[in-house]
Motif scaffolding. Structure first.
Motif, PDB file in Angstrom:
ATOM      1  N   ASP A   2      -9.477  -2.152  -2.095  1.00 47.18           N
ATOM      2  CA  ASP A   2      -9.387  -0.963  -2.946  1.00 47.18           C
ATOM      3  C   ASP A   2      -8.218  -1.076  -3.913  1.00 47.18           C
ATOM      4  O   ASP A   2      -8.337  -0.722  -5.096  1.00 47.18           O
ATOM      5  CB  ASP A   2      -9.233   0.287  -2.088  1.00 47.18           C
ATOM      6  N   LEU A   3      -7.078  -1.534  -3.426  1.00 46.93           N
ATOM      7  CA  LEU A   3      -5.917  -1.734  -4.293  1.00 46.93           C
ATOM      8  C   LEU A   3      -6.243  -2.704  -5.422  1.00 46.93           C
ATOM      9  O   LEU A   3      -5.959  -2.440  -6.601  1.00 46.93           O
ATOM     10  CB  LEU A   3      -4.742  -2.263  -3.470  1.00 46.93           C
ATOM     11  N   LEU A  49       0.831  -1.204   0.000  1.00 41.77           N
ATOM     12  CA  LEU A  49       0.000   0.000   0.000  1.00 41.77           C
ATOM     13  C   LEU A  49       0.867   1.256   0.000  1.00 41.77           C
ATOM     14  O   LEU A  49       0.549   2.242  -0.685  1.00 41.77           O
ATOM     15  CB  LEU A  49      -0.933  -0.003   1.202  1.00 41.77           C
ATOM     16  N   TYR A  50       1.960   1.239   0.758  1.00 39.78           N
ATOM     17  CA  TYR A  50       2.885   2.366   0.731  1.00 39.78           C
ATOM     18  C   TYR A  50       3.421   2.562  -0.692  1.00 39.78           C
ATOM     19  O   TYR A  50       3.514   3.698  -1.180  1.00 39.78           O
ATOM     20  CB  TYR A  50       4.063   2.121   1.674  1.00 39.78           C
ATOM     21  N   ALA A  51       3.806   1.458  -1.327  1.00 37.90           N
ATOM     22  CA  ALA A  51       4.350   1.545  -2.682  1.00 37.90           C
ATOM     23  C   ALA A  51       3.316   2.104  -3.654  1.00 37.90           C
ATOM     24  O   ALA A  51       3.644   2.905  -4.542  1.00 37.90           O
ATOM     25  CB  ALA A  51       4.824   0.163  -3.135  1.00 37.90           C
ATOM     26  N   TRP A  52       2.076   1.686  -3.499  1.00 43.37           N
ATOM     27  CA  TRP A  52       0.990   2.123  -4.397  1.00 43.37           C
ATOM     28  C   TRP A  52       0.852   3.641  -4.398  1.00 43.37           C
ATOM     29  O   TRP A  52       0.847   4.274  -5.455  1.00 43.37           O
ATOM     30  CB  TRP A  52      -0.306   1.452  -3.949  1.00 43.37           C
ATOM     31  N   VAL A  53       0.748   4.245  -3.219  1.00 44.10           N
ATOM     32  CA  VAL A  53       0.507   5.681  -3.173  1.00 44.10           C
ATOM     33  C   VAL A  53       1.781   6.497  -3.366  1.00 44.10           C
ATOM     34  O   VAL A  53       1.720   7.656  -3.797  1.00 44.10           O
ATOM     35  CB  VAL A  53      -0.202   6.094  -1.863  1.00 44.10           C
ATOM     36  N   GLN A  56     -14.565  -8.183  -9.222  1.00 40.66           N
ATOM     37  CA  GLN A  56     -14.817  -8.934  -7.997  1.00 40.66           C
ATOM     38  C   GLN A  56     -13.496  -9.334  -7.348  1.00 40.66           C
ATOM     39  O   GLN A  56     -12.551  -9.743  -8.028  1.00 40.66           O
ATOM     40  CB  GLN A  56     -15.648 -10.176  -8.301  1.00 40.66           C
ATOM     41  N   VAL A  57     -13.442  -9.229  -6.036  1.00 35.97           N
ATOM     42  CA  VAL A  57     -12.219  -9.535  -5.312  1.00 35.97           C
ATOM     43  C   VAL A  57     -12.572 -10.001  -3.906  1.00 35.97           C
ATOM     44  O   VAL A  57     -13.587  -9.591  -3.343  1.00 35.97           O
ATOM     45  CB  VAL A  57     -11.288  -8.295  -5.251  1.00 35.97           C
ATOM     46  N   VAL A  81      -0.250   1.299 -11.755  1.00 34.10           N
ATOM     47  CA  VAL A  81       0.576   1.165 -10.554  1.00 34.10           C
ATOM     48  C   VAL A  81       0.005   0.081  -9.647  1.00 34.10           C
ATOM     49  O   VAL A  81       0.732  -0.782  -9.148  1.00 34.10           O
ATOM     50  CB  VAL A  81       0.679   2.511  -9.813  1.00 34.10           C
ATOM     51  N   ALA A  82      -1.305   0.108  -9.430  1.00 28.82           N
ATOM     52  CA  ALA A  82      -1.936  -0.923  -8.607  1.00 28.82           C
ATOM     53  C   ALA A  82      -1.721  -2.303  -9.216  1.00 28.82           C
ATOM     54  O   ALA A  82      -1.482  -3.283  -8.498  1.00 28.82           O
ATOM     55  CB  ALA A  82      -3.427  -0.636  -8.463  1.00 28.82           C
ATOM     56  N   ALA A  83      -1.794  -2.392 -10.552  1.00 30.57           N
ATOM     57  CA  ALA A  83      -1.582  -3.682 -11.227  1.00 30.57           C
ATOM     58  C   ALA A  83      -0.160  -4.178 -11.004  1.00 30.57           C
ATOM     59  O   ALA A  83       0.070  -5.381 -10.770  1.00 30.57           O
ATOM     60  CB  ALA A  83      -1.887  -3.548 -12.715  1.00 30.57           C
TER      61      ALA A  83
END
Length: 257
Positions: free
Chosen positions: A132-133, A51-55, A200-201, A143-145
């Motif tokens: 959410d990610l 999550l840190y990397a994502w944002v 869906q996740v 980025v999320a991918a």
């Protein structure tokens, strides 16, 4: 094994949490569950690194520099690379950006803000943020991918057998493990992202803080940490079984097949 039986077997002084969320457009209504035994919040160890990397990506102008540090932060849980992101962007900036993306407010730890693994979390918050990610990745966020793909590349020694226990070899996984000098426990945490169809996740989270009080064992553990040696085996011995049992029970209770 159900939650009651699992929690009844825990040692006095243990703290564990588990949470699951299943959601997605075109599927059944959102379903969530969470269980807490002991403290309502636990230090996150390395669980939030993806999550840190994502944002952080949006705050680093050079994409190659971001990737150079973000990928090992996720795939091999590199603390040095995580610190590069955490300190160059700023702890409060990263956590504020996560709040804007996910609606979840996490606070930087008191005292030394360089200790990214001391942010305190609840399992249901972690599950919601990773959902959410995953849904951002499913709807075209590159980025999320990338981050989710790196979670799929975390190898077995740092995944604590979570994929095998859940029967989902394709799952994106991140674990966190640490025992700080001021704690009488070892923290071993895990999150698994289970992709579905379209957006869906399902996300399964387990947090454990289990007693680790033998003076000699604690001394050896601290020596290994100080020398930069791996300590995953110690965490597996203390918490691996409980971690996986929490996750498989959560998966079953969530109604995942």
């Amino acid at each position: 094994m159900g939650f009651n039986e699992l929690l009844d077997d825990l040692d006095y002084g243990a703290g564990v949490q588990a949470a699951g969320i299943r959601r997605g457009y075109g599927g059944p209504p959102v379903r969530t569950l969470s269980v807490t035994y002991g403290p309502t919040r636990l230090r996150c160890a390395s669980l939030l690194k993806p999550l840190y990397a994502w944002v952080a990506a949006a705050r680093i102008p050079d994409p190659e520099r971001w990737r150079r540090h973000a990928e090992p932060a996720v795939v091999v849980s590199s603390n040095i690379d995580t610190l590069n992101l955490w300190l160059s962007v700023g702890p409060r900036v990263i956590l504020d950006d996560l709040r804007r993306r996910t609606g979840i407010a996490w606070e930087p730890p008191n005292g030394d803000l360089s200790r990214f693994g001391s942010v305190e979390v609840a399992a249901d918050e972690v599950a919601a943020a990773y959902a959410d990610l995953a849904q951002a990745a499913a709807t075209g966020d590159p980025v999320a991918a990338d981050v989710l793909g790196w979670m799929g590349a975390v190898e077995r020694p740092q995944a604590f057998g979570v994929r095998e226990a859940l029967g989902r070899p394709e799952a994106g996984v991140k674990c966190g493990w640490y025992g700080a000098p001021d704690e009488s426990c070892l923290r071993t945490h895990a999150v698994a992202v289970l992709p579905g169809y379209g957006t869906q996740v399902s996300v399964i989270v387990a947090l454990t803080a289990l007693p680790f009080t033998d003076p000699r064992e604690r001394e050896v553990y601290r020596e290994r940490v100080g020398q930069g040696l791996p300590v995953e085996d110690e965490h597996e011995k203390v918490g691996g079984h409980v971690l996986r049992a929490l996750m498989t029970t959560t998966l079953a209770e969530l109604g995942e097949r």
